[in-house]
Design an enzyme around this catalytic site. Structure first.
Site, PDB file in Angstrom:
ATOM      1  N   HIS A  92       0.811  -1.216   0.000  1.00 39.75           N
ATOM      2  CA  HIS A  92       0.000   0.000   0.000  1.00 39.75           C
ATOM      3  C   HIS A  92       0.848   1.271   0.000  1.00 39.75           C
ATOM      4  O   HIS A  92       1.940   1.315   0.558  1.00 39.75           O
ATOM      5  CB  HIS A  92      -1.054  -0.011   1.109  1.00 39.75           C
ATOM      6  CG  HIS A  92      -0.536  -0.050   2.522  1.00 39.75           C
ATOM      7  ND1 HIS A  92      -0.248   1.094   3.230  1.00 39.75           N
ATOM      8  CD2 HIS A  92      -0.286  -1.082   3.352  1.00 39.75           C
ATOM      9  CE1 HIS A  92       0.149   0.750   4.457  1.00 39.75           C
ATOM     10  NE2 HIS A  92       0.141  -0.559   4.552  1.00 39.75           N
ATOM     11  N   ASP A  94      -0.179   4.385   1.050  1.00 40.94           N
ATOM     12  CA  ASP A  94      -0.438   5.399   2.077  1.00 40.94           C
ATOM     13  C   ASP A  94       0.220   5.050   3.403  1.00 40.94           C
ATOM     14  O   ASP A  94       0.638   3.914   3.633  1.00 40.94           O
ATOM     15  CB  ASP A  94      -1.953   5.581   2.279  1.00 40.94           C
ATOM     16  CG  ASP A  94      -2.627   4.326   2.828  1.00 40.94           C
ATOM     17  OD1 ASP A  94      -2.270   3.212   2.402  1.00 40.94           O
ATOM     18  OD2 ASP A  94      -3.502   4.460   3.707  1.00 40.94           O
ATOM     19  N   ASP A 154       5.854   1.082   6.926  1.00 38.89           N
ATOM     20  CA  ASP A 154       4.514   0.524   6.723  1.00 38.89           C
ATOM     21  C   ASP A 154       3.794   1.423   5.717  1.00 38.89           C
ATOM     22  O   ASP A 154       3.243   2.434   6.110  1.00 38.89           O
ATOM     23  CB  ASP A 154       3.781   0.453   8.059  1.00 38.89           C
ATOM     24  CG  ASP A 154       2.347  -0.046   7.916  1.00 38.89           C
ATOM     25  OD1 ASP A 154       1.992  -0.538   6.836  1.00 38.89           O
ATOM     26  OD2 ASP A 154       1.585   0.083   8.895  1.00 38.89           O
ATOM     27  N   GLU A 188      -5.124   2.186   2.347  1.00 33.33           N
ATOM     28  CA  GLU A 188      -5.228   0.946   3.130  1.00 33.33           C
ATOM     29  C   GLU A 188      -5.403   1.258   4.608  1.00 33.33           C
ATOM     30  O   GLU A 188      -6.148   0.586   5.316  1.00 33.33           O
ATOM     31  CB  GLU A 188      -3.973   0.094   2.919  1.00 33.33           C
ATOM     32  CG  GLU A 188      -4.078  -1.324   3.494  1.00 33.33           C
ATOM     33  CD  GLU A 188      -3.497  -1.491   4.889  1.00 33.33           C
ATOM     34  OE1 GLU A 188      -3.568  -2.592   5.428  1.00 33.33           O
ATOM     35  OE2 GLU A 188      -2.982  -0.506   5.472  1.00 33.33           O
ATOM     36  N   GLU A 189      -4.704   2.287   5.087  1.00 30.35           N
ATOM     37  CA  GLU A 189      -4.702   2.567   6.531  1.00 30.35           C
ATOM     38  C   GLU A 189      -6.062   3.052   7.031  1.00 30.35           C
ATOM     39  O   GLU A 189      -6.319   3.021   8.228  1.00 30.35           O
ATOM     40  CB  GLU A 189      -3.612   3.597   6.877  1.00 30.35           C
ATOM     41  CG  GLU A 189      -2.193   3.113   6.604  1.00 30.35           C
ATOM     42  CD  GLU A 189      -1.699   2.073   7.607  1.00 30.35           C
ATOM     43  OE1 GLU A 189      -2.468   1.685   8.498  1.00 30.35           O
ATOM     44  OE2 GLU A 189      -0.535   1.662   7.477  1.00 30.35           O
ATOM     45  N   ASP A 211       3.505  -6.699   3.522  1.00 24.94           N
ATOM     46  CA  ASP A 211       3.074  -5.669   4.478  1.00 24.94           C
ATOM     47  C   ASP A 211       3.223  -6.166   5.916  1.00 24.94           C
ATOM     48  O   ASP A 211       2.631  -5.608   6.842  1.00 24.94           O
ATOM     49  CB  ASP A 211       1.606  -5.297   4.170  1.00 24.94           C
ATOM     50  CG  ASP A 211       1.144  -4.028   4.884  1.00 24.94           C
ATOM     51  OD1 ASP A 211       2.001  -3.268   5.363  1.00 24.94           O
ATOM     52  OD2 ASP A 211      -0.079  -3.823   4.976  1.00 24.94           O
ATOM     53  N   HIS A 394       3.232   2.846  12.946  1.00 30.50           N
ATOM     54  CA  HIS A 394       2.276   3.864  13.391  1.00 30.50           C
ATOM     55  C   HIS A 394       2.832   4.715  14.544  1.00 30.50           C
ATOM     56  O   HIS A 394       2.068   5.264  15.318  1.00 30.50           O
ATOM     57  CB  HIS A 394       0.928   3.230  13.808  1.00 30.50           C
ATOM     58  CG  HIS A 394       0.241   2.527  12.671  1.00 30.50           C
ATOM     59  ND1 HIS A 394      -1.108   2.265  12.663  1.00 30.50           N
ATOM     60  CD2 HIS A 394       0.709   2.053  11.498  1.00 30.50           C
ATOM     61  CE1 HIS A 394      -1.423   1.627  11.531  1.00 30.50           C
ATOM     62  NE2 HIS A 394      -0.332   1.493  10.820  1.00 30.50           N
TER      63      HIS A 394
HETATM   64 ZN   LIG Z   1       0.573  -1.718   6.315  1.00 33.15          ZN
END
Ligand SMILES: [Zn+2]
Length: 433
Positions: A92, A94, A154, A188-189, A211, A394
């Site tokens: 992904h 984003d 990520d 995706e997030e 991922d 994150h």
């Molecule tokens: Zn991810």
């Protein structure tokens, strides 16, 4: 100091390319936004998409496109012409909204010495005593942000690993490979990566998201996920005239939250295969209050039990006040991918073989969350998840090992070879019929 521990000579060859790409990609701010009015939710994702299309075309994937919704797709045809399997590789574009995502200034800490890594901004520290995954990476080259933003490993580690593997395969036509389809997804997030993913156009029989986190991770289980919204309607009256009349919705909502178990069934008291009820949002006034909660489990039956407990708790509390009214809304978010992967065991077996071919022992852990693969598998494209090497996702402490990212790229090259093995292609053809 040992030499940086590459998993294979191939990983060592790929390392500088994967790092160069990764450093390019993380500098583009692709943070998605929950206030989504169009897809992708933010323009930075299109900027990264355009860069990737240009790089894919440079590598010889001439059909690379970025569609109007921000999905990048391209094909690396098989070396021996048609008849081969078609396998998808997905990551992904984003990054999360949970930490600042603009102005990422990556730092490469060469040959990590095993100590505390202190970042230049906001006193952010990576302490191996608090990060069991960092301690064994002595000798690795560790990439971090500067302390005040996330890094974006990520999932730009996954994007970089796929791009590096495709470029390597494209320039080595002698290496065996099936038809490879690449798909980079936006948003995706915020749980929307699969929403506008055109599986038909993608045309793969199965896919792999790159991922995951720790070296060797291979995941074919995600949570099943439900979002619940509980609305309490009270009776709002001026407090001066409220005697015997006011029914405070906010108090009732607070009592619902307080009545939920807090010694079990919470994210902080559960691990591995245990599920939870997690209130994420409480807002309102005396007249009307709302609770939003997410409910998670790997097992559908237990998931229903958690939802039932939440509903019962709300009904008991609001039901005790006849003048108050309750509204309950339960929305399915995604389903454990396991039930879609079990009927096609060769999909996970191929990834396992690829990880072993790279000299790594596969680690099978359930994902306590969802991936693009959760919904893609449900939509008909079986998609387990493979490691990309990043950690502390994150957060401003996010980091990735260059050696592990290179191992992920090498694993993708191995996966291509695995998918040309006659027994696998035959098994897949049988499974599909
Ligand atoms: Zn991810």
């Amino acid at each position: 100091m040992p030499a940086a521990p590459y998993t294979s000579p191939l990983a060592e060859v790929l390392a500088s390319d994967v790092l160069g790409r990764f450093l390019r990609y993380v500098r583009i701010d692709t943070q998605s936004s929950r206030e989504r009015t169009r897809c992708p939710s933010t323009p930075g994702q299109l900027e990264l998409g355009r860069l990737l299309v240009a790089e894919l075309r440079d590598a010889g994937l001439d059909d690379a496109t970025l569609d109007e919704n921000g999905y990048v797709m391209a094909t690396l045809p098989p070396a021996d012409g048609p008849g081969a399997a078609t396998i998808g590789l997905i990551a992904h574009l984003d990054t999360t909204t949970d930490a600042p995502g603009a102005g990422v200034e990556p730092i490469v800490h060469r040959a990590y010495d095993g100590g505390v890594i202190v970042l230049p901004r906001e006193g952010t520290r990576l302490d191996p005593a608090a990060m069991p995954e960092l301690a064994p990476k002595v000798g690795h080259d560790i990439v971090t942000g500067s302390g005040d933003t996330l890094l974006g490993a990520d999932d730009k580690a996954g994007v970089a690993a796929i791009m590096t593997a495709l470029a390597h395969l494209a320039s080595h036509p002698e290496l065996p490979r099936p038809s490879l389809r690449v798909g980079f997804t936006p948003d995706e997030e915020i749980g929307e990566g699969a929403t506008l993913f055109d599986i038909e156009r993608f045309g793969a029989q199965c896919a792999y998201t790159i991922d995951g986190s720790e070296l060797g991770e291979l995941q074919d289980e995600t949570f099943s996920a439900i979002e619940a919204t509980i609305t309490v309607h009270g009776v709002d009256v001026h407090p001066g005239q409220a005697t015997g009349k006011l029914v405070n919705a906010l108090r009732l909502a607070a009592r619902i939250v307080a009545a939920l178990p807090d010694d079990r069934l919470t994210p902080e008291t559960t691990s591995d295969h245990e599920g939870f009820i997690h209130p994420t949002h409480l807002s309102g006034s005396a007249g009307r209050a709302q609770i939003r909660a997410i409910v998670r489990d790997f097992d559908e039956h237990k998931l229903s039990e958690h939802v039932a407990l939440l509903e019962r708790t709300a009904r008991d509390i609001v039901g005790a006040e006849p003048r108050a009214r309750l509204e309950l809304e339960v929305r399915r978010q995604y389903r454990n991918m396991r039930s879609y992967l079990d009927p096609v065991p060769y999909v996970v077996a191929a990834a396992e073989a690829a990880i072993r071919a790279e000299g790594i022992e596969p680690i099978r852990t359930p994902v306590r969350g969802g991936t693009d693969g959760s919904r893609l598998s449900e939509m008909g494209l079986p998609t387990p998840n493979v490691f990309a090497g990043g950690h502390e996702f994150h957060s401003v402490r996010e980091w990735v090992s260059v050696q592990d990212m290179a191992a992920a790229a090498a694993t993708v090259v191995r996966l291509a070879e695995v998918w040309t093995r006659p027994e696998l292609v035959a098994g897949a053809a049988q499974g599909a019929s």
